[in-house]
Design an enzyme around this catalytic site. Structure first.
Site, PDB file in Angstrom:
ATOM      1  N   HIS A 188     -10.982  -2.540   3.221  1.00  0.00           N
ATOM      2  CA  HIS A 188      -9.612  -1.994   3.233  1.00  0.00           C
ATOM      3  C   HIS A 188      -9.383  -1.356   4.597  1.00  0.00           C
ATOM      4  O   HIS A 188      -9.668  -0.177   4.805  1.00  0.00           O
ATOM      5  CB  HIS A 188      -9.461  -0.977   2.088  1.00  0.00           C
ATOM      6  CG  HIS A 188      -8.075  -0.443   1.926  1.00  0.00           C
ATOM      7  ND1 HIS A 188      -7.592   0.055   0.731  1.00  0.00           N
ATOM      8  CD2 HIS A 188      -7.058  -0.295   2.807  1.00  0.00           C
ATOM      9  CE1 HIS A 188      -6.355   0.472   0.886  1.00  0.00           C
ATOM     10  NE2 HIS A 188      -6.002   0.281   2.151  1.00  0.00           N
ATOM     11  N   HIS A 247      -6.439  -1.697   7.723  1.00  0.00           N
ATOM     12  CA  HIS A 247      -5.230  -2.284   8.327  1.00  0.00           C
ATOM     13  C   HIS A 247      -5.492  -2.326   9.829  1.00  0.00           C
ATOM     14  O   HIS A 247      -5.653  -1.267  10.457  1.00  0.00           O
ATOM     15  CB  HIS A 247      -4.008  -1.417   8.033  1.00  0.00           C
ATOM     16  CG  HIS A 247      -3.763  -1.230   6.569  1.00  0.00           C
ATOM     17  ND1 HIS A 247      -2.871  -2.006   5.861  1.00  0.00           N
ATOM     18  CD2 HIS A 247      -4.312  -0.382   5.668  1.00  0.00           C
ATOM     19  CE1 HIS A 247      -2.866  -1.628   4.597  1.00  0.00           C
ATOM     20  NE2 HIS A 247      -3.742  -0.637   4.449  1.00  0.00           N
ATOM     21  N   HIS A 284      -2.184  -3.008  -2.847  1.00  0.00           N
ATOM     22  CA  HIS A 284      -2.218  -1.549  -2.933  1.00  0.00           C
ATOM     23  C   HIS A 284      -1.517  -1.165  -4.240  1.00  0.00           C
ATOM     24  O   HIS A 284      -0.389  -1.616  -4.505  1.00  0.00           O
ATOM     25  CB  HIS A 284      -1.454  -0.921  -1.773  1.00  0.00           C
ATOM     26  CG  HIS A 284      -2.176  -0.960  -0.463  1.00  0.00           C
ATOM     27  ND1 HIS A 284      -2.667  -2.111   0.086  1.00  0.00           N
ATOM     28  CD2 HIS A 284      -2.478   0.043   0.408  1.00  0.00           C
ATOM     29  CE1 HIS A 284      -3.246  -1.816   1.245  1.00  0.00           C
ATOM     30  NE2 HIS A 284      -3.151  -0.524   1.467  1.00  0.00           N
ATOM     31  N   GLU A 301      -1.905   4.370  -5.387  1.00  0.00           N
ATOM     32  CA  GLU A 301      -2.175   5.297  -4.287  1.00  0.00           C
ATOM     33  C   GLU A 301      -1.222   6.483  -4.487  1.00  0.00           C
ATOM     34  O   GLU A 301      -1.649   7.574  -4.845  1.00  0.00           O
ATOM     35  CB  GLU A 301      -1.924   4.598  -2.940  1.00  0.00           C
ATOM     36  CG  GLU A 301      -2.153   5.491  -1.711  1.00  0.00           C
ATOM     37  CD  GLU A 301      -1.757   4.802  -0.390  1.00  0.00           C
ATOM     38  OE1 GLU A 301      -1.032   3.785  -0.426  1.00  0.00           O
ATOM     39  OE2 GLU A 301      -2.166   5.315   0.684  1.00  0.00           O
ATOM     40  N   ASP A 357      -9.109   2.468   5.812  1.00  0.00           N
ATOM     41  CA  ASP A 357      -7.653   2.320   5.728  1.00  0.00           C
ATOM     42  C   ASP A 357      -7.005   2.226   7.121  1.00  0.00           C
ATOM     43  O   ASP A 357      -6.758   1.125   7.596  1.00  0.00           O
ATOM     44  CB  ASP A 357      -7.048   3.471   4.906  1.00  0.00           C
ATOM     45  CG  ASP A 357      -5.728   3.115   4.244  1.00  0.00           C
ATOM     46  OD1 ASP A 357      -5.307   1.950   4.311  1.00  0.00           O
ATOM     47  OD2 ASP A 357      -5.113   4.013   3.622  1.00  0.00           O
ATOM     48  N   ASP A 358      -6.717   3.365   7.738  1.00  0.00           N
ATOM     49  CA  ASP A 358      -6.060   3.413   9.056  1.00  0.00           C
ATOM     50  C   ASP A 358      -6.807   4.429   9.918  1.00  0.00           C
ATOM     51  O   ASP A 358      -6.317   5.550  10.148  1.00  0.00           O
ATOM     52  CB  ASP A 358      -4.591   3.832   8.887  1.00  0.00           C
ATOM     53  CG  ASP A 358      -3.832   2.874   7.986  1.00  0.00           C
ATOM     54  OD1 ASP A 358      -3.504   1.763   8.444  1.00  0.00           O
ATOM     55  OD2 ASP A 358      -3.601   3.227   6.820  1.00  0.00           O
TER      56      ASP A 358
END
Ligand code: ADE
Ligand code: ZN
Length: 340
Positions: A20, A22, A200, A203, A281-282
């Site tokens: 996961h 991005h 997703h 969340e 994630d980011d």
């Protein structure tokens, strides 16, 4: 955060899989400024430090506004190559051996960057990641859920000539008010092209969105999924079917899904038999890459070696690697566990 030396060493040495991530969320402020200078873009922030200081988010939407704005400096194929290569080098330093990467083509096509420019830059970096760093990879095209079904169909059409180089489709962006059901038909079309589905869900959105992702989109993993605990029958089903959750602890903290990591349900879900995995994630926005996420949950939830090894093994199980490579990686994880 001080961890016992044995736990720190275990986290460093475990072969890690990231499911996961991005790629646009790995755009560090330094690269924002370098690419802005290259393309003559004027940025609203005076310096790299000013930009980094702006990374305080009240919720998911506050983050997404900054994340989409940052993407404006990505304009040509080399920009996408550089972005992805920088992530792979960083991941390699963390002991990552396999990655399944999300990208958001609509963020770029909506600004006039053609789909092939994005796709080719990313694929070239991933090929170099395999050749030069030994990192295997897959690419997952994410539809932006705040945009229309028509826009998602148009994106699938842009990707069609490249579909053999994609492993799956995903669904991201603002969750509230954009249920998985909005994309049932485009996911059916994508699965018809041989693509796997993830989304997703849970969340910021409710557990009902996780149920929709499973029943309507036929996802094989749920991204985040932490709000499943609002529905005990759903948790039991996730555990029984070994549907993986790609959990992102530092993201959940930065986006205020949890006020404190000590409140996170990751350890409870793991104990309930859910195939929980740890991801970043980011990472450019949330203060840490993959190993930092392992460290953060180990510290906040007092995880021991058995739990950390289980998390690493779960990521291998949840990956789309062939069975033989999964077996090799699981054996490598077990060797590290024994050698502590
Ligand atoms: N796009 C990038 N990061 C995301 C996240 N955590 N949730 C939804 N969409 C995203
Ligand atoms: Zn995400």
């Amino acid at each position: 955060m001080t961890l016992p030396a044995s736990i720190e060493s275990l986290i460093r040495r475990l072969p890690k899989v990231e499911l996961h991530l991005h790629i646009e969320g790995s755009l560090e402020p330094e690269m924002v400024f370098a690419k802005a200078a290259k393309h003559g873009v004027t940025l609203p922030h005076a310096s790299i430090d000013d930009l980094r200081a702006a990374y305080q988010f009240a919720d998911l939407q506050a983050f997404l506004d900054i994340y989409y704005a940052g993407c404006d400096v990505l304009r040509d194929e080399d920009d996408f190559y550089d972005l992805c290569w920088a992530y792979l080098e960083r991941a390699h330093a963390d002991g990552v051996v396999h990655v399944e990467i999300f990208f958001d083509p609509q963020t770029h096509t909506g600004r006039g960057v053609p789909y092939p420019t994005v796709h080719r830059g990313l694929r070239r970096a991933l090929a170099d990641g395999q050749a030069r760093l030994g990192i295997s990879s897959e690419l997952i095209l994410c539809f932006l859920r705040h945009l229309s079904e028509d826009d998602a169909f148009a994106t699938l059409e842009h990707a069609r000539p490249f579909v053999g180089e994609l492993a799956g489709v995903g669904l991201d962006s603002g969750e509230r008010g954009n249920p998985p059901s909005k994309f049932e038909r485009v996911f059916a079309a994508a699965r018809g092209l041989g693509l796997k589905a993830v989304a997703h869900a849970g969340e910021e959105g409710p557990a009902a969105y996780i149920r929709e992702a499973l029943d309507l989109l036929h996802v094989v993993r749920v991204d985040h999924g932490v709000r499943c605990d609002e529905d005990p029958a759903l948790v039991a089903e996730l555990a029984r079917r070994r549907i993986p959750l790609t959990v992102c602890p530092l993201s959940n903290l930065k986006l205020r899904v949890y006020r404190d990591l000590a409140d996170h349900n990751l350890a409870r879900l793991l104990a309930a038999g859910v195939c929980v995995t740890v991801n970043s994630d980011d990472p450019a926005y949330f203060g840490g890459y993959l190993a930092d996420n392992y460290r953060a949950v180990a510290a906040a939830l007092a995880l021991g070696a058995p739990e950390l090894v289980q998390l690493a093994r779960n990521a291998v199980e949840a990956s789309w690697l062939p069975a033989a490579r999964q077996a090799e990686l699981s054996a490598a994880i077990d060797r590290v566990a024994v050698d502590r």
